[in-house]
Design an enzyme around this catalytic site. Structure first.
Site, short mmCIF file in Angstrom:
data_model
loop_
_atom_site.label_atom_id
_atom_site.label_comp_id
_atom_site.label_asym_id
_atom_site.label_seq_id
_atom_site.Cartn_x
_atom_site.Cartn_y
_atom_site.Cartn_z
N GLU A 1 -6.90 -2.37 5.08
CA GLU A 1 -6.92 -1.71 3.66
C GLU A 1 -7.84 -2.40 2.70
O GLU A 1 -7.36 -2.43 1.44
CB GLU A 1 -5.31 -1.51 3.22
CG GLU A 1 -4.32 -1.22 4.30
CD GLU A 1 -2.90 -0.85 3.78
OE1 GLU A 1 -2.66 -0.90 2.53
OE2 GLU A 1 -2.06 -0.72 4.83
N ASN B 1 1.31 -5.18 10.55
CA ASN B 1 0.46 -4.95 9.19
C ASN B 1 1.12 -5.44 7.98
O ASN B 1 2.51 -5.26 7.70
CB ASN B 1 -0.05 -3.41 9.20
CG ASN B 1 -0.93 -3.15 8.00
OD1 ASN B 1 -1.99 -3.82 8.20
ND2 ASN B 1 -0.67 -2.39 7.21
N GLU C 1 4.63 -4.21 6.65
CA GLU C 1 5.23 -4.96 5.37
C GLU C 1 7.01 -5.32 5.62
O GLU C 1 7.68 -5.04 4.46
CB GLU C 1 5.24 -4.16 4.20
CG GLU C 1 3.81 -4.06 3.70
CD GLU C 1 3.69 -2.90 2.92
OE1 GLU C 1 4.51 -2.55 2.20
OE2 GLU C 1 2.34 -2.60 2.44
N ASP D 1 -9.63 -3.72 -0.30
CA ASP D 1 -10.46 -3.04 -1.50
C ASP D 1 -10.27 -4.37 -2.65
O ASP D 1 -9.74 -5.19 -2.33
CB ASP D 1 -9.78 -2.02 -2.12
CG ASP D 1 -8.18 -1.96 -2.18
OD1 ASP D 1 -7.84 -3.03 -2.33
OD2 ASP D 1 -7.52 -0.73 -2.73
N HIS E 1 -5.87 -6.37 0.17
CA HIS E 1 -6.13 -5.75 -1.20
C HIS E 1 -6.44 -6.88 -2.30
O HIS E 1 -5.35 -7.70 -2.39
CB HIS E 1 -4.77 -5.07 -1.69
CG HIS E 1 -4.32 -4.14 -0.88
ND1 HIS E 1 -5.21 -2.56 -0.85
CD2 HIS E 1 -3.31 -3.56 0.04
CE1 HIS E 1 -4.86 -1.83 -0.14
NE2 HIS E 1 -3.80 -2.21 0.37
O1 G3I Z 1 2.78 13.91 -1.35
C1 G3I Z 1 3.13 14.00 -2.68
C2 G3I Z 1 2.86 15.41 -3.18
O2 G3I Z 1 3.36 16.40 -2.79
C3 G3I Z 1 2.98 15.48 -4.77
O3 G3I Z 1 2.63 16.63 -5.35
C4 G3I Z 1 2.37 14.27 -5.34
C5 G3I Z 1 2.52 14.22 -6.84
O4 G3I Z 1 2.43 12.76 -7.37
O5 G3I Z 1 2.87 13.17 -4.65
C6 G3I Z 1 2.66 12.89 -3.53
O6 G3I Z 1 2.90 11.86 -2.86
C7 G3I Z 1 2.22 10.70 -3.34
C8 G3I Z 1 1.55 10.00 -2.27
O7 G3I Z 1 0.74 8.91 -2.42
C9 G3I Z 1 0.32 11.10 -1.66
O8 G3I Z 1 -0.69 11.16 -2.54
C10 G3I Z 1 3.36 9.56 -3.64
O9 G3I Z 1 3.92 10.10 -4.97
C11 G3I Z 1 2.46 8.24 -4.02
O10 G3I Z 1 3.66 7.14 -4.36
C12 G3I Z 1 1.98 7.93 -2.52
O11 G3I Z 1 1.29 6.28 -2.70
C13 G3I Z 1 0.84 6.11 -1.83
C14 G3I Z 1 1.47 4.56 -1.58
O12 G3I Z 1 0.95 3.91 -0.52
C15 G3I Z 1 3.15 4.75 -1.49
O13 G3I Z 1 3.46 3.47 -1.53
C16 G3I Z 1 -0.83 5.79 -1.76
O14 G3I Z 1 -1.20 7.04 -1.90
C17 G3I Z 1 -1.24 4.92 -0.63
O15 G3I Z 1 -2.53 4.55 -0.96
C18 G3I Z 1 -0.44 3.71 -0.47
O16 G3I Z 1 -0.73 3.06 0.64
C19 G3I Z 1 -0.13 1.67 0.88
C20 G3I Z 1 -0.04 1.39 2.39
O17 G3I Z 1 0.47 2.65 2.86
C21 G3I Z 1 0.43 0.17 2.63
N1 G3I Z 1 0.09 -0.73 1.95
C22 G3I Z 1 -0.05 -0.92 0.59
C23 G3I Z 1 -0.68 0.63 0.11
C24 G3I Z 1 -1.12 0.89 -1.35
O18 G3I Z 1 0.14 0.88 -1.92
#
Ligand code: G3I
Length: 344
Positions: free
Chosen positions: A254, A189, A150, A256, A225
């Site tokens: 990715e 990507n 990105e 969905d 997405h």
């Molecule tokens: O790891 C912490 C954990 O310690 C804490 O307890 C918890 C509380 O909310 O948060 C956890 O971190 C979260 C992490 O996911 C793991 O669950 C973050 O807050 C959350 O922001 C993060 O979201 C991820 C997101 O990327 C971040 O931008 C999503 O799971 C993940 O699906 C998403 O994936 C991205 C790709 O990498 C790139 N393309 C877009 C895609 C969707 O946004």
């Protein structure tokens, strides 16, 4: 009396059909393709149904978050490899390939990095070391990396990030990744670049330039997405055609298809539309020899980033929250078994 018996028979027949139908990975393997899913490590560890479905249906997995800069490199001198190691071990035990995501991104970076006062030269050194450490550790175990994720805006210009102050950082990252594991496939990507638009034009031009100048790039990841809006299949086909004409692979990284939900449930007609979209995009990939993998962002609606990000949306994946396959699952299967061979 007849009705309950009929229901029991129907349920048994459905379970039997689910059990005996060839899993997606078998269908993908017969096409020489990979079918993957992004992994939630907690569910992998704690839920047998999750681990069972992942191993049964997919021949590729990708850590959804665990290999990103913040999670894997939480302090400047500390790496947290365990969660990725576990997923790599699971993949090995189940003959699955592993994709790595991601080495360079503007998101999910650790506080020591974003809060630091590093010069562009220092940031380059940090990035080089990070890539050496992470790609080097998994050399021979992670077959493909989203090297840069990105990095472009929707209008095709370079996104301003912590990295963009270092000129040429994208190509440098690819060179460092190649040096750390000469055999790994290296991808750029991005999202919203599936069809023909300013961003996909810029990605295409960058990839063409890299190929011309010998910057090591092997493919473009199209995140996919999607929503229930009609998908611009013709534009997507033209885009995949021009990328693969460069000799580069395309992977859906990715996929969905999010839907409006009430109490987590989508309407039947929306699920049918969703199934059609899954079918059409998978069938499109199947047309191209160099479209080598289709990966969904999760696989069960129980664990998906969608409800947390888009209020009132969900049901985006091919298994429901109870691990029952949805119409979308069956449409992937039928697209993988479709008559059209890889023709391009
Ligand atoms: O790891 C912490 C954990 O310690 C804490 O307890 C918890 C509380 O909310 O948060 C956890 O971190 C979260 C992490 O996911 C793991 O669950 C973050 O807050 C959350 O922001 C993060 O979201 C991820 C997101 O990327 C971040 O931008 C999503 O799971 C993940 O699906 C998403 O994936 C991205 C790709 O990498 C790139 N393309 C877009 C895609 C969707 O946004």
């Amino acid at each position: 009396m007849a009705k309950p018996l009929l229901s029991v028979l129907l349920i048994s027949a459905t379970l039997f059909a689910q059990h005996t139908a060839p899993p997606l990975r078998e269908l993908a393997e017969s096409r020489g393709m990979r079918i993957g899913a992004a992994v939630n490590p907690g569910a992998l560890k704690n839920e047998a149904a999750y681990a069972g479905a992942l191993a049964r249906e997919f021949n590729q997995l990708e850590p959804e978050n665990a290999a990103k800069f913040g999670p894997i490199h939480p302090q400047q001198d500390t790496y947290n490899f365990d969660p990725v190691d576990l997923q790599v071990a699971f993949a090995k035990a189940h003959q699955m390939a592993v994709r790595g995501h991601t080495l360079v991104w503007h998101n999910q970076n650790p506080a020591w990095l974003t809060g630091g006062t590093f010069t562009p030269v220092q940031l380059s050194e940090i990035l080089q070391k990070h890539i050496q450490a992470v790609v080097g550790r998994y050399a021979g175990q992670i077959y493909a990396w989203d090297v840069v994720n990105e990095a472009l805006n929707d209008d095709g210009t370079l996104r301003k990030t912590i990295w963009s102050g270092s000129p040429g950082y994208i190509e440098q990252a690819f060179r460092w990744a190649r040096a750390a594991d000469p055999k790994a496939l290296l991808f750029y990507n991005d999202f919203g670049a599936e069809g023909i638009n300013a961003k996909s034009d810029a990605i295409y031009q960058m990839a063409k330039d890299f190929k011309t100048r010998g910057v090591p790039i092997d493919g473009i990841g199209l995140q996919m997405h999607l929503t229930s809006r009609p998908v611009p299949i013709a534009g997507m086909e033209a885009n995949i055609q021009r990328i693969t004409d460069l000799g580069l692979q395309v992977q859906y990284t990715e996929l969905d298809v999010r839907l409006p939900v009430e109490s987590g449930k989508a309407a039947d007609d929306a699920l049918a539309t969703q199934a059609g979209i899954y079918h059409d995009v998978v069938a499109l990939c199947v047309k191209f020899k160099l479209c080598t993998a289709i990966q969904t962002w999760g696989f069960t609606d129980k664990y998906s980033w969608i409800p947390g990000r888009f209020r009132g949306m969900g049901a985006a994946l091919v298994f429901d929250a109870d691990y029952q396959s949805k119409a979308a699952y069956r449409s992937i299967a039928s697209a993988l078994t479709g008559e059209r061979p890889n023709t391009r």
